[in-house]
Every structure is written in C-alpha cells, then in structure tokens.
Motif scaffolding. Structure first.
Motif, PDB file in Angstrom:
ATOM      1  N   GLY A  56       0.834  -1.195   0.000  1.00 27.96           N
ATOM      2  CA  GLY A  56       0.000   0.000   0.000  1.00 27.96           C
ATOM      3  C   GLY A  56       0.867   1.242   0.000  1.00 27.96           C
ATOM      4  N   ASP A  57       0.595   2.169   0.910  1.00 30.33           N
ATOM      5  CA  ASP A  57       1.382   3.400   1.007  1.00 30.33           C
ATOM      6  C   ASP A  57       2.576   3.257   1.939  1.00 30.33           C
ATOM      7  N   GLU A  58       2.744   2.077   2.526  1.00 26.96           N
ATOM      8  CA  GLU A  58       3.809   1.891   3.510  1.00 26.96           C
ATOM      9  C   GLU A  58       5.066   1.328   2.864  1.00 26.96           C
ATOM     10  N   ARG A  59       6.195   1.724   3.440  1.00 24.08           N
ATOM     11  CA  ARG A  59       7.495   1.292   2.944  1.00 24.08           C
ATOM     12  C   ARG A  59       8.366   0.931   4.149  1.00 24.08           C
ATOM     13  N   PHE A  60       8.932  -0.270   4.116  1.00 23.88           N
ATOM     14  CA  PHE A  60       9.742  -0.759   5.215  1.00 23.88           C
ATOM     15  C   PHE A  60      11.123  -1.126   4.672  1.00 23.88           C
ATOM     16  N   VAL A  61      12.157  -0.569   5.295  1.00 19.55           N
ATOM     17  CA  VAL A  61      13.524  -0.782   4.822  1.00 19.55           C
ATOM     18  C   VAL A  61      14.336  -1.462   5.916  1.00 19.55           C
ATOM     19  N   LEU A  62      14.960  -2.579   5.562  1.00 19.44           N
ATOM     20  CA  LEU A  62      15.800  -3.316   6.510  1.00 19.44           C
ATOM     21  C   LEU A  62      17.150  -3.600   5.874  1.00 19.44           C
ATOM     22  N   GLU A  63      18.194  -3.532   6.686  1.00 19.03           N
ATOM     23  CA  GLU A  63      19.552  -3.760   6.194  1.00 19.03           C
ATOM     24  C   GLU A  63      20.249  -4.767   7.086  1.00 19.03           C
ATOM     25  N   GLY A  64      20.905  -5.749   6.476  1.00 20.06           N
ATOM     26  CA  GLY A  64      21.626  -6.758   7.234  1.00 20.06           C
ATOM     27  C   GLY A  64      21.836  -8.010   6.406  1.00 20.06           C
TER      28      GLY A  64
ATOM     29  N   ARG B 170      19.010  -3.934  10.701  1.00 21.66           N
ATOM     30  CA  ARG B 170      18.837  -2.524  11.056  1.00 21.66           C
ATOM     31  C   ARG B 170      17.741  -1.931  10.178  1.00 21.66           C
ATOM     32  N   VAL B 171      17.016  -0.974  10.713  1.00 22.54           N
ATOM     33  CA  VAL B 171      16.043  -0.242   9.903  1.00 22.54           C
ATOM     34  C   VAL B 171      16.771   0.853   9.145  1.00 22.54           C
ATOM     35  N   GLY B 172      16.576   0.898   7.848  1.00 23.53           N
ATOM     36  CA  GLY B 172      17.284   1.868   7.027  1.00 23.53           C
ATOM     37  C   GLY B 172      16.472   3.115   6.729  1.00 23.53           C
ATOM     38  N   ASP B 173      17.144   4.079   6.130  1.00 20.15           N
ATOM     39  CA  ASP B 173      16.532   5.328   5.675  1.00 20.15           C
ATOM     40  C   ASP B 173      15.897   6.120   6.811  1.00 20.15           C
ATOM     41  N   LEU B 174      16.541   6.136   7.976  1.00 20.08           N
ATOM     42  CA  LEU B 174      16.036   6.894   9.112  1.00 20.08           C
ATOM     43  C   LEU B 174      16.886   8.143   9.322  1.00 20.08           C
ATOM     44  N   PRO B 175      16.289   9.222   9.834  1.00 12.41           N
ATOM     45  CA  PRO B 175      17.103  10.389  10.177  1.00 12.41           C
ATOM     46  C   PRO B 175      18.045  10.052  11.316  1.00 12.41           C
ATOM     47  N   ALA B 176      19.097  10.824  11.450  1.00  8.39           N
ATOM     48  CA  ALA B 176      20.074  10.561  12.502  1.00  8.39           C
ATOM     49  C   ALA B 176      19.433  10.709  13.879  1.00  8.39           C
TER      50      ALA B 176
ATOM     51  N   TYR C  10       9.571  -4.714  13.881  1.00 12.02           N
ATOM     52  CA  TYR C  10      10.101  -3.657  13.026  1.00 12.02           C
ATOM     53  C   TYR C  10      10.083  -2.319  13.760  1.00 12.02           C
ATOM     54  N   GLU C  11       8.977  -1.993  14.394  1.00 10.07           N
ATOM     55  CA  GLU C  11       8.879  -0.707  15.076  1.00 10.07           C
ATOM     56  C   GLU C  11       9.796  -0.641  16.291  1.00 10.07           C
ATOM     57  N   MET C  12      10.051  -1.777  16.943  1.00 10.73           N
ATOM     58  CA  MET C  12      11.002  -1.777  18.054  1.00 10.73           C
ATOM     59  C   MET C  12      12.397  -1.418  17.559  1.00 10.73           C
ATOM     60  N   LEU C  13      12.826  -2.040  16.460  1.00  9.89           N
ATOM     61  CA  LEU C  13      14.139  -1.721  15.907  1.00  9.89           C
ATOM     62  C   LEU C  13      14.197  -0.273  15.439  1.00  9.89           C
ATOM     63  N   ARG C  14      13.122   0.188  14.838  1.00  5.18           N
ATOM     64  CA  ARG C  14      13.072   1.590  14.387  1.00  5.18           C
ATOM     65  C   ARG C  14      13.194   2.538  15.575  1.00  5.18           C
ATOM     66  N   ALA C  15      12.461   2.250  16.631  1.00  2.00           N
ATOM     67  CA  ALA C  15      12.502   3.113  17.812  1.00  2.00           C
ATOM     68  C   ALA C  15      13.875   3.089  18.476  1.00  2.00           C
ATOM     69  N   LEU C  16      14.511   1.928  18.542  1.00  2.00           N
ATOM     70  CA  LEU C  16      15.813   1.817  19.197  1.00  2.00           C
ATOM     71  C   LEU C  16      16.883   2.653  18.501  1.00  2.00           C
ATOM     72  N   HIS C  17      16.704   2.901  17.218  1.00  2.91           N
ATOM     73  CA  HIS C  17      17.652   3.742  16.484  1.00  2.91           C
ATOM     74  C   HIS C  17      17.789   5.115  17.137  1.00  2.91           C
ATOM     75  N   PHE C  18      16.714   5.616  17.739  1.00  4.69           N
ATOM     76  CA  PHE C  18      16.726   6.959  18.318  1.00  4.69           C
ATOM     77  C   PHE C  18      17.177   6.959  19.783  1.00  4.69           C
ATOM     78  N   ARG C  19      17.521   5.802  20.313  1.00  2.00           N
ATOM     79  CA  ARG C  19      18.021   5.638  21.692  1.00  2.00           C
ATOM     80  C   ARG C  19      17.080   6.251  22.733  1.00  2.00           C
ATOM     81  N   PRO C  20      15.829   5.811  22.745  1.00  2.00           N
ATOM     82  CA  PRO C  20      14.848   6.382  23.688  1.00  2.00           C
ATOM     83  C   PRO C  20      15.128   5.932  25.112  1.00  2.00           C
TER      84      PRO C  20
END
Length: 359
Positions: free
Chosen positions: A86-94, A144-150, A263-273
């Motif tokens: 659909g309109d969603e896009r998921f990027v993973l690297e590894g 890793r989740v790709g295409d994320l802002p720093a 997926y969302e857990m890995l995405r969230a961990l990128h931002f070191r919450p």
C-alpha cells in the motif's frame, strides 16, 4: 500446523516449502494465520492481496501497478531489503541466510505482519531450528532499519529499568490523585486542542511530579512538556518524523516511544529512547490501534530480546485480571488506564495493582 498441503511459494518450490515446514515446526504453537500469504518468486500474471512478490535480482516489473493491485512487493538486493505494501514502505539492512525465504514463510504462518515476519526472517540463522529455543533471540543477528534520520547527538536521559505501575491519566487532577497514593510513574494524556488548557494541565501535572519525585511523562505535547520542565514525554511512531527529537534531548527530557512489533522496536531503538512501550498487548478501547493485539506470547518474546537493553512498558488493555500474566513475561512496567480511572475504589485498585509488582 502443516505448510506442505498449501500453496506457499509460486512457482511451486518443493525444497523451499520443506525447509519452511521444518522451521515452522520448531517455532511452537501460534494462532492460525489470519491471512495465508503466497510468496511469489516472480511476478505472476494473476496476483492479488494475498501475494508477497519477491525480487532478488534486477527486474522490469511495474512495482507500482503490482502494489495498486493489492500485492505486497519485496525487493532484496545485497544487504538491503525494501518491502512496499500500500502506502507503507519498510527498509531493513543486514545479512540474509540461505534459508531466509523459507523462514519468511514460517513467520508469516505464525500470523506476523509481513514487515515483522521479514524482520524475523532476516534474523534467522542456519541451525536455529536445532536449538532448544528456535526463535531468534540474539539481538546481534537482527537487521537494522534503514533510511532513518540521525538520532539526536545528545542522548536522551535514562530512566529506571523497571518503571513499575504506570497509570495513563486524563487530567492533572487525576495525576495528583494517583501520585498521592504512592504511584511513582504516570503519564498525562490530555485530549485537548485548547492551548491554555494544555499549558495549565501540563504545568500542574509536572508540579505534582516534582513534589512526589515521580517520573511524570507527557503524552504527545513535547513543546509544552519542555517548557514546563517535564521529566519525560511519550510519543507514537508517527511523531518521530515531526517532533524535534534534538530539542527534547537537549532539554534533558526523557523519551518513551510506542511500538507495535519487531520492526517498530528496531526503528525506535535507532533513536536511543529512554524506554519502549510494547503494545497493544490486549484489545483496548482507549484509542484506535494500528495493529491487532499482540498477546502475551509475543510480549514474552519481545521482553526476552530487549530486556536489559532498554526499559520496557507493556501497554494496551492491561488490568488487574491479566497483570500477573503480563509481569510473568519479565517486563518491568505495565501501563494501565481504565483499571484506575474507571475503578469504583481508586485507592483499593491502585493498592491491588501495586501489590502485583511487589510479588
């Protein structure tokens, strides 16, 4: 549940199906898949909403048309996998094991959404099915989740590993009432568009948090939380793209992020919450959820993977009837809403809930 008598791959791929069946048999009992996906190794002439079309080489297919027709498309080249649905896009690297497609079929059969099944499939390693616990549990193998802002240069402050009982409350009056009962972690979720009301409620709640030396989080309204000097803010996945995470971190405000699967857990961990919320564990009527309830079995898997890496909060439909089962997963905190705000005797309800954490 057997995969052997179903069309799992197209064109038919007996060897892949047998490997998928072997992996699936080692993953344990899971609810029947709500959707029987067909993994297409090339674009079929007739495709639809149950098809996940995989391209591992360069191709000339019209991906936009395939997606418009309802199919999901996965393009995996090198160490990068891009799933579009659909309109969603998921990027993973590894790295990917030789069995990753068979593992993908197995995890789809466990009723994981394609992006979560893909996350698990990329974490799968040869020989995992021979381990006592075949489920991927080594965080280092996960993609890793790709295409994320720093992530912010300034780390978010830490909060306790075990936040305990975590009521989510609609007003400053409720915050004061609950903190007076000895609760040390709470969240103000104020549903208002009135700027003056938000300012008053947040300032009053933050003040109550300071008086009680409590961990008081503000839901969504990060600007007002910074201005009031809040202990922390809680944001949803969609807010990561719009909130100024650098400003929150530089203000010394802690950050909690909602997640709804691997997926969302890995995405969230990128931002070191400062913590992750895992949900919704059970059906809830307090807000519209983007995913089906996760359930205890998934929660236990999430905790096993992430415990000690970041504080974890179970959220969604948690009440006194299920709290003991939730805490048995090892999660260090559980958010509750109606179990407190709709209790006939709030003091007794809080006491009973606190007792479960002390067991």
């Amino acid at each position: 549940m057997s995969l052997l008598n179903r069309e799992i791959f197209w064109p038919p791929a007996d060897e892949l199906t047998e490997v998928a069946e072997r992996i699936r048999s080692r993953l344990g009992e899971w609810p029947a898949a709500s959707k029987e996906w067909r993994i297409c190794l090339t674009a079929p002439d007739a495709h639809g909403a149950n098809d996940l079309i995989v391209f591992t080489e360069q191709h000339g297919a019209d991906v936009d048309r395939l997606i418009a027709d309802g199919a999901a498309v996965l393009e995996a080249h090198g160490e990068r996998a891009v799933l579009r649905r659909g309109d969603e896009r998921f990027v993973l690297e590894g790295e990917r094991s030789d069995d990753w497609l068979a593992a993908l079929a197995a995890f789809l059969d466990c009723d994981f959404e394609p992006h979560d099944a893909l996350t698990l499939a990329l974490a799968w390693r040869p020989g995992d099915e021979n381990k006592p616990d075949a489920w991927p549990v080594d965080f280092d193998t996960f993609p890793r989740v790709g295409d994320l802002p720093a992530a912010p240069a300034t780390p978010f402050p830490e909060c306790p590993q075990r936040l305990g009982l975590y009521p989510v409350l609609p007003s400053a009056e409720w915050v004061e009432r609950v903190l007076d009962l000895g609760v040390v972690t709470a969240q103000l979720r104020r549903k208002s568009t009135d700027a003056d009301d938000l300012k008053r409620e947040i300032e009053r709640s933050v003040s109550a948090g300071r008086r009680h030396q409590a961990q008081l989080f503000i839901n969504d309204h990060w600007r007002e939380a910074i201005a009031a000097g809040a202990y922390g803010v809680h944001l949803g996945q969609e807010d990561v793209q719009t909130a100024d995470l650098d400003a929150i971190a530089k203000a010394g405000v802690r950050l909690g992020l909602s997640t709804h699967g691997y997926y969302e857990m890995l995405r969230a961990l990128h931002f070191r919450p400062s913590y992750l919320a895992l949900g919704a564990v059970f059906p809830t009527t307090t807000k519209v959820m983007p995913t089906a309830p996760q359930g205890i079995a998934r929660l236990a898997r999430y905790v096993r993977l992430l415990d000690g890496r970041v504080p974890l909060v179970a959220i969604g439909g948690v009440n006194g009837d299920v709290l003991r089962d939730v805490l048995a997963t090892g999660v260090g905190s559980a958010a509750v809403v109606r179990a407190v705000t709709e209790a006939q005797d709030v003091k007794a309800a809080v006491s009973a809930l606190q007792h479960e954490f002390a067991r």
